[in-house]
Structure formats: C-alpha cells, structure tokens
Design a protein around this motif. Structure first.
Motif, PDB file in Angstrom:
ATOM      1  N   ALA A  91      40.054  30.891  39.134  1.00  0.00           N
ATOM      2  CA  ALA A  91      41.056  30.881  38.074  1.00  0.00           C
ATOM      3  C   ALA A  91      41.212  32.267  37.442  1.00  0.00           C
ATOM      4  O   ALA A  91      42.320  32.671  37.096  1.00  0.00           O
ATOM      5  CB  ALA A  91      40.659  29.872  37.011  1.00  0.00           C
ATOM      6  N   LEU A  92      40.082  32.983  37.340  1.00  0.00           N
ATOM      7  CA  LEU A  92      40.135  34.314  36.734  1.00  0.00           C
ATOM      8  C   LEU A  92      41.141  35.219  37.433  1.00  0.00           C
ATOM      9  O   LEU A  92      41.754  36.064  36.809  1.00  0.00           O
ATOM     10  CB  LEU A  92      38.748  34.977  36.796  1.00  0.00           C
ATOM     11  CG  LEU A  92      37.645  34.340  35.961  1.00  0.00           C
ATOM     12  CD1 LEU A  92      36.333  35.047  36.203  1.00  0.00           C
ATOM     13  CD2 LEU A  92      38.018  34.406  34.483  1.00  0.00           C
ATOM     14  N   LEU A  93      41.297  35.019  38.758  1.00  0.00           N
ATOM     15  CA  LEU A  93      42.181  35.892  39.518  1.00  0.00           C
ATOM     16  C   LEU A  93      43.620  35.395  39.518  1.00  0.00           C
ATOM     17  O   LEU A  93      44.525  36.076  39.983  1.00  0.00           O
ATOM     18  CB  LEU A  93      41.677  36.035  40.956  1.00  0.00           C
ATOM     19  CG  LEU A  93      40.282  36.634  41.096  1.00  0.00           C
ATOM     20  CD1 LEU A  93      39.891  36.729  42.564  1.00  0.00           C
ATOM     21  CD2 LEU A  93      40.215  38.018  40.455  1.00  0.00           C
ATOM     22  N   PHE A  95      45.390  34.898  36.905  1.00  0.00           N
ATOM     23  CA  PHE A  95      46.148  35.491  35.811  1.00  0.00           C
ATOM     24  C   PHE A  95      46.835  36.808  36.187  1.00  0.00           C
ATOM     25  O   PHE A  95      48.012  36.993  35.868  1.00  0.00           O
ATOM     26  CB  PHE A  95      45.268  35.620  34.567  1.00  0.00           C
ATOM     27  CG  PHE A  95      44.787  34.289  34.074  1.00  0.00           C
ATOM     28  CD1 PHE A  95      45.688  33.365  33.557  1.00  0.00           C
ATOM     29  CD2 PHE A  95      43.464  33.930  34.180  1.00  0.00           C
ATOM     30  CE1 PHE A  95      45.261  32.110  33.142  1.00  0.00           C
ATOM     31  CE2 PHE A  95      43.032  32.672  33.760  1.00  0.00           C
ATOM     32  CZ  PHE A  95      43.929  31.767  33.238  1.00  0.00           C
ATOM     33  N   PRO A  96      46.106  37.753  36.865  1.00  0.00           N
ATOM     34  CA  PRO A  96      46.844  38.938  37.319  1.00  0.00           C
ATOM     35  C   PRO A  96      47.991  38.577  38.263  1.00  0.00           C
ATOM     36  O   PRO A  96      49.073  39.164  38.187  1.00  0.00           O
ATOM     37  CB  PRO A  96      45.777  39.781  38.027  1.00  0.00           C
ATOM     38  CG  PRO A  96      44.573  38.934  38.168  1.00  0.00           C
ATOM     39  CD  PRO A  96      44.658  37.894  37.111  1.00  0.00           C
ATOM     40  N   ALA A  98      49.710  35.816  38.267  1.00  0.00           N
ATOM     41  CA  ALA A  98      50.783  35.258  37.438  1.00  0.00           C
ATOM     42  C   ALA A  98      51.534  36.366  36.711  1.00  0.00           C
ATOM     43  O   ALA A  98      52.774  36.354  36.628  1.00  0.00           O
ATOM     44  CB  ALA A  98      50.192  34.274  36.432  1.00  0.00           C
ATOM     45  N   ALA A  99      50.775  37.364  36.190  1.00  0.00           N
ATOM     46  CA  ALA A  99      51.416  38.468  35.483  1.00  0.00           C
ATOM     47  C   ALA A  99      52.350  39.233  36.400  1.00  0.00           C
ATOM     48  O   ALA A  99      53.449  39.638  35.997  1.00  0.00           O
ATOM     49  CB  ALA A  99      50.350  39.401  34.910  1.00  0.00           C
ATOM     50  N   SER A 100      51.922  39.400  37.658  1.00  0.00           N
ATOM     51  CA  SER A 100      52.768  40.149  38.586  1.00  0.00           C
ATOM     52  C   SER A 100      54.040  39.374  38.919  1.00  0.00           C
ATOM     53  O   SER A 100      55.112  39.951  39.069  1.00  0.00           O
ATOM     54  CB  SER A 100      51.998  40.498  39.864  1.00  0.00           C
ATOM     55  OG  SER A 100      51.845  39.353  40.676  1.00  0.00           O
ATOM     56  N   VAL A 111      55.693  30.428  35.860  1.00  0.00           N
ATOM     57  CA  VAL A 111      54.369  31.036  35.778  1.00  0.00           C
ATOM     58  C   VAL A 111      53.383  30.100  35.072  1.00  0.00           C
ATOM     59  O   VAL A 111      52.238  29.934  35.504  1.00  0.00           O
ATOM     60  CB  VAL A 111      54.450  32.405  35.057  1.00  0.00           C
ATOM     61  CG1 VAL A 111      53.061  32.917  34.726  1.00  0.00           C
ATOM     62  CG2 VAL A 111      55.171  33.406  35.938  1.00  0.00           C
ATOM     63  N   ALA A 112      53.854  29.451  34.001  1.00  0.00           N
ATOM     64  CA  ALA A 112      52.981  28.509  33.283  1.00  0.00           C
ATOM     65  C   ALA A 112      52.617  27.332  34.185  1.00  0.00           C
ATOM     66  O   ALA A 112      51.464  26.879  34.194  1.00  0.00           O
ATOM     67  CB  ALA A 112      53.666  28.017  32.013  1.00  0.00           C
ATOM     68  N   ILE A 115      49.873  28.580  36.786  1.00  0.00           N
ATOM     69  CA  ILE A 115      48.514  28.706  36.258  1.00  0.00           C
ATOM     70  C   ILE A 115      47.930  27.343  35.929  1.00  0.00           C
ATOM     71  O   ILE A 115      46.766  27.070  36.196  1.00  0.00           O
ATOM     72  CB  ILE A 115      48.485  29.534  34.956  1.00  0.00           C
ATOM     73  CG1 ILE A 115      49.091  30.890  35.190  1.00  0.00           C
ATOM     74  CG2 ILE A 115      47.064  29.702  34.472  1.00  0.00           C
ATOM     75  CD1 ILE A 115      49.164  31.650  33.900  1.00  0.00           C
ATOM     76  N   THR A 119      44.578  25.801  37.755  1.00  0.00           N
ATOM     77  CA  THR A 119      43.285  25.593  37.117  1.00  0.00           C
ATOM     78  C   THR A 119      42.913  24.112  37.026  1.00  0.00           C
ATOM     79  O   THR A 119      41.770  23.749  37.199  1.00  0.00           O
ATOM     80  CB  THR A 119      43.263  26.203  35.698  1.00  0.00           C
ATOM     81  OG1 THR A 119      44.433  25.802  35.002  1.00  0.00           O
ATOM     82  CG2 THR A 119      43.209  27.699  35.747  1.00  0.00           C
TER      83      THR A 119
END
Lengths: 160, 188
Positions: A91-93, A95-96, A98-100, A111-112, A115, A119
């Motif tokens: 899950a930690l990975l 987020f980047p 999703a940001a991209s 995006v929401a 994620i 998760t």
C-alpha cells in the motif's frame, strides 16, 4: 525539503530514541526489522518509480484522462477500482503511483477509487481470508468494500 | 512450531524478492530500449523517476523504522486481549485504533481476526479491525499525506472511517440474519 518529510522523520527519530531508553535490545531488534523490510520493498519501489517515469514520459495526459479523467465517467472509475482490487503491491507504494496518475490527468474520483480498493481489497489474499474467516464473511467484506470504495471515490470527486 | 513458521515466512520473503528483482530486470530492459528508440523522451522520463525517487527515499526509511518499532514493542496477543470483550462505541473506536497501529501486511491480520471470532468478539468489531488494518494504517496515512496532500488524505480518512463502520454493521447483520435463517440449530 517539505514539512511532511521533516515531521515524519522527526517522529521516527524520537520514537526510536524513546525505544532505546526503554529497552536497548528491543530497539536494536526493531532497527533490524526495519532494515529487512526496507530491503524487501526496494525492488518494488524501483519498479514503481520506473513505471511512473514511463507513464508520465510516454503517455500523454489526454490519453490518461480519456480513460480515467473527469470525462470518463463511472466506467473509468469502476475500471481502476477493479485494477486496484487485483493489483498486489504494498500500500505504501500505491500513493506515489496514485500521485503520478493525478499529475498525468486522472480525476480525483479515479485516484481515490484506486487507492481505496487497492488497500481494502485483496483478490490475491482472498483464498487465505476465506480459509481463516470462512467464505461468507470474506466475500461479504471484499464485495461490500468494493461498493463503499466506489461511493467514497465519488464523494471525494464531488467535494475536492 | 514458531520457528518453523518463521522459516516459512523467510523462505516466502526470499521468493518474493527474487520475483520482484526479475520484474525489475525486465522493466529496466524495456525502459532502456524505449529510451534508446525515443531519445526525446529520455529527459522527461528520467527527471520524473528521479523526482519520485527522492520523495520516496526521504520518507521510506522513517516509515520502516516506525513499522519495526511497533512490530517489536506491541505484542500480538494485545489485540486479542483488548478486542475480545469490549463492545459498543468503545469497541468501535478500539477496533479501529488497534487496527491502525503499524503492524505488518493484511495477511497477518486474518489469523488474528479468526482468533477474535473464536473468542466471541463481535463480528462488526472484527470487520472494523480488519478494515482499519487494511486501509487506515498510520504509516500509510503518512505516505498518503506526502504524495497526495493534507486535504486528500484527511477527506479520504474521514469518509473511510464512516463507511467502514457502516459496512461492519451491515456485515454483522447479514451474518446473524443468515444464521437465524439457517435454523435454530445454528443460532443456539
């Protein structure tokens, strides 16, 4: 350097110092675990970073937003929701990544959704979940999670 | 017994890391070919990857240290001890709070959840605990804050908590309802 980075590192350092005062052996052991999990996640981190580079470098924003942008509608959101549910990355990975996607023209809703399903739902770990909790409960949890992930995503898209 | 499990875990981890390295190799090769074929893309691809690399490497070690500290200092049976009997609003908050502590991937939580159920914990609390473990983890929120910003992180967190509570109650209701329907034998 931004505030988030400083705050997170400060919390980690202070927590570690407190741990060190409380129990030296345990603190050492936790550092060892930290090192091991860091090494464990590194290859996947590089994979994600390269994929992000390729994604933003090669795929034009119009293409990304056509599939999962504001005009793509519910089909695009359901699509990334399913991809998130199937994908098995830490899950930690996510987020980047999703940001991209957001940077590359995806909508907040998509995006929401991505994620949240990534998760909450684990298609890969579903057999284990069924074994431990029974078929009914595992399927209910994953199924309803998908529904609420989509609802959360649309509310996020509306208010952000 | 415990040692065997540990060895199994380590073997699994090794297998996983080898698989990741193979994928990394393939992706690297594809990237090199692509960047040779399209020299004009070199700059944006490398600059983007580098930016994301910096952002990750500045926070990941700290997040890992926190994960390590919790893994060592928070005993696993604490979960069962605290979640076994509490109920009501207190149970709801405790389930979310304990699930949110940074203690490893979701598949670790399944056996804990099974133990909780066997010990008679409320179904809704077990679902809450699992969901919090999956998506309200403190280190995750930190990384989300870093990459998606405060507003995005807080909004998603609040919505997730609300809907996860609703989901937990619905699942509990369905489980009980279907049990009753299954016959008096199961209900008693």
């Amino acid at each position: 350097m931004d505030v988030t980075v400083i705050v997170i590192n400060a919390i980690a350092i202070i927590s570690f110092l407190i741990a060190l005062l409380k129990d030296k052996e345990k603190a050492k052991k936790s550092l060892l675990i930290a090192g091991k999990s860091f090494i464990r996640i590194l290859p996947m981190m590089f994979i994600i970073i390269i994929v992000i580079g390729l994604l933003l470098g090669f795929v034009p924003p119009e293409e990304i937003s056509k599939f999962i942008g504001n005009q793509s509608g519910i089909v695009g959101v359901l699509l990334v929701g399913v991809v998130g549910a199937i994908m098995h990355i830490p899950a930690l990975l996510s987020f980047p990544l999703a940001a991209s996607l957001l940077e590359g023209g995806a909508s907040v809703t998509a995006v929401a959704a991505f994620i949240t399903t990534l998760t909450m739902i684990g298609v890969v770990t579903l057999p284990l979940e069924i074994k431990e909790l029974g078929k009914k409960m595992a399927l209910l949890r994953n199924g309803i999670s998908f529904v609420i992930a989509i609802i959360i995503a649309f509310i996020m898209g509306t208010i952000l | 017994m415990k040692r065997q499990e540990k060895q199994k875990d380590e073997r699994k981890a090794k297998k996983g890391i080898i698989r990741d390295l193979i994928i990394l190799g393939i992706i690297l090769a594809v990237t090199v070919v692509l960047l040779i074929e399209f020299p004009d893309r070199r700059e944006p691809v490398i600059a983007t990857s580098w930016d994301f690399f910096l952002e990750m490497i500045l926070i990941l070690p700290a997040v890992m240290v926190l994960l390590g500290l919790f893994a060592v200092f928070v005993p696993k049976n604490m979960v069962v001890k605290y979640l076994g009997k509490t109920s009501g609003i207190k149970g709801i908050f405790l389930a979310i709070l304990i699930g949110a502590l940074p203690t490893g991937p979701l598949y670790i939580a399944f056996p804990i959840a099974a133990t909780l159920l066997k010990k008679g914990a409320r179904i809704s609390n077990v679902i809450l605990f699992l969901s919090a473990w999956a998506c309200i983890k403190i280190p995750q929120e930190m990384v989300e804050l870093q990459f998606l910003g405060l507003q995005f992180m807080i909004t998603r967190l609040i919505l997730t908590v609300i809907f996860v509570i609703i989901m937990a109650l619905i699942i509990e209701w369905i489980m009980k309802w279907s049990e009753n329907k299954g016959g008096v034998k199961n209900a008693v």
